[in-house]
Design a protein around this motif. Structure first.
Motif, PDB file in Angstrom:
ATOM      1  N   GLU A   1      74.197  37.686  25.701  1.00 36.49           N
ATOM      2  CA  GLU A   1      75.065  36.920  24.801  1.00 36.49           C
ATOM      3  C   GLU A   1      75.131  35.460  25.260  1.00 36.49           C
ATOM      4  OE1 GLU A   1      76.315  38.307  22.053  1.00 36.49           O
ATOM      5  OE2 GLU A   1      75.489  40.253  22.644  1.00 36.49           O
ATOM      6  N   GLY A   2      75.457  34.590  24.310  1.00 34.19           N
ATOM      7  CA  GLY A   2      75.710  33.195  24.638  1.00 34.19           C
ATOM      8  C   GLY A   2      74.506  32.279  24.523  1.00 34.19           C
ATOM      9  N   TYR A   3      73.378  32.807  24.149  1.00 32.97           N
ATOM     10  CA  TYR A   3      72.183  31.976  23.969  1.00 32.97           C
ATOM     11  C   TYR A   3      71.732  32.083  22.525  1.00 32.97           C
ATOM     12  CZ  TYR A   3      71.938  31.805  29.037  1.00 32.97           C
ATOM     13  OH  TYR A   3      72.222  31.608  30.358  1.00 32.97           O
ATOM     14  N   ASP A   4      71.289  30.964  21.985  1.00 35.28           N
ATOM     15  CA  ASP A   4      70.802  30.953  20.607  1.00 35.28           C
ATOM     16  C   ASP A   4      69.324  30.562  20.610  1.00 35.28           C
ATOM     17  OD1 ASP A   4      70.383  30.847  17.897  1.00 35.28           O
ATOM     18  OD2 ASP A   4      71.533  29.010  17.585  1.00 35.28           O
TER      19      ASP A   4
ATOM     20  N   THR B   1      68.145  38.020  22.871  1.00 37.40           N
ATOM     21  CA  THR B   1      69.318  37.204  22.556  1.00 37.40           C
ATOM     22  C   THR B   1      69.718  37.273  21.088  1.00 37.40           C
ATOM     23  OG1 THR B   1      67.918  35.250  22.199  1.00 37.40           O
ATOM     24  CG2 THR B   1      68.824  35.570  24.415  1.00 37.40           C
ATOM     25  N   SER B   2      68.997  38.027  20.300  1.00 36.34           N
ATOM     26  CA  SER B   2      69.260  38.083  18.861  1.00 36.34           C
ATOM     27  C   SER B   2      69.169  39.514  18.368  1.00 36.34           C
ATOM     28  CB  SER B   2      68.229  37.236  18.103  1.00 36.34           C
ATOM     29  OG  SER B   2      68.205  35.923  18.595  1.00 36.34           O
TER      30      SER B   2
END
Length: 176
Positions: A36-39, A97-98
């Motif tokens: 979590e926390g990365y795009d 991350t997605s």
């Protein structure tokens, strides 16, 4: 064949077999990991473009060897391996991350998409040892063996690169 060449190939064979198992297993395991926390939502068009570039470089490599430009062919094949490795790193980073994107097409296009996707995935696993063994045979100056294996490896690798782009184009309207 020299003893040194045989020893080198035996050493590489163990490494290639290990990588051919570890890479797909690691990718499968990492798909289950969510950070979590990365795009990294910007990555799919980049790694799809890398697949497209890989296809172009593979074609250029074939043209180079047909013209007997061995040095250029060798350089282009190394670039293709690097591009494929870059694709893999970005692909895994995106999926860690997605959330996965579901294909939203219906009817026959859905079956076409899943056929392309499944063959792309299966052949992307199969191409790992093929590429590595083909490369090692060239490094070992076993060019007859290299050529024989390259005739199998090349179309599979090209298919994987091209279908990577096709899969992206088909699913891209469904990204959120």
């Amino acid at each position: 064949m020299k003893t040194e060449t045989i020893n080198k190939e035996v050493k590489y064979k163990k490494l290639i077999v290990a990588l051919s198992i570890v890479i797909p297993v690691a990718v499968a395991v990492l798909f289950k990991v969510k950070i979590e926390g990365y795009d990294f939502s910007f990555l799919p068009p980049i790694y799809a473009s890398i697949n497209g570039l890989t296809a172009l470089v593979l074609i250029a490599g074939l043209v180079a060897i047909k013209q007997r430009n061995i040095k250029l062919h060798e350089s282009l094949m190394k670039v293709s391996i690097g591009l494929s490795a870059s694709f893999l790193v970005m692909y895994v980073a995106y999926h860690m991350t997605s959330d996965s994107t579901a294909f939203g097409g219906e009817g026959m296009i859905k079956y076409i998409y899943y056929f392309i996707l499944i063959t792309h995935i299966l052949l992307s696993v199969a191409v790992i040892p093929l590429v590595l063994f083909t490369f090692v045979r060239a490094l070992s100056a076993r060019f007859d063996a290299h050529r024989r294996l390259a005739r199998i490896t090349y179309p599979i690798w090209l298919y994987v690169a091209i279908t990577g782009v096709v899969v992206y184009v088909m699913i891209s309207p469904y990204y959120t």
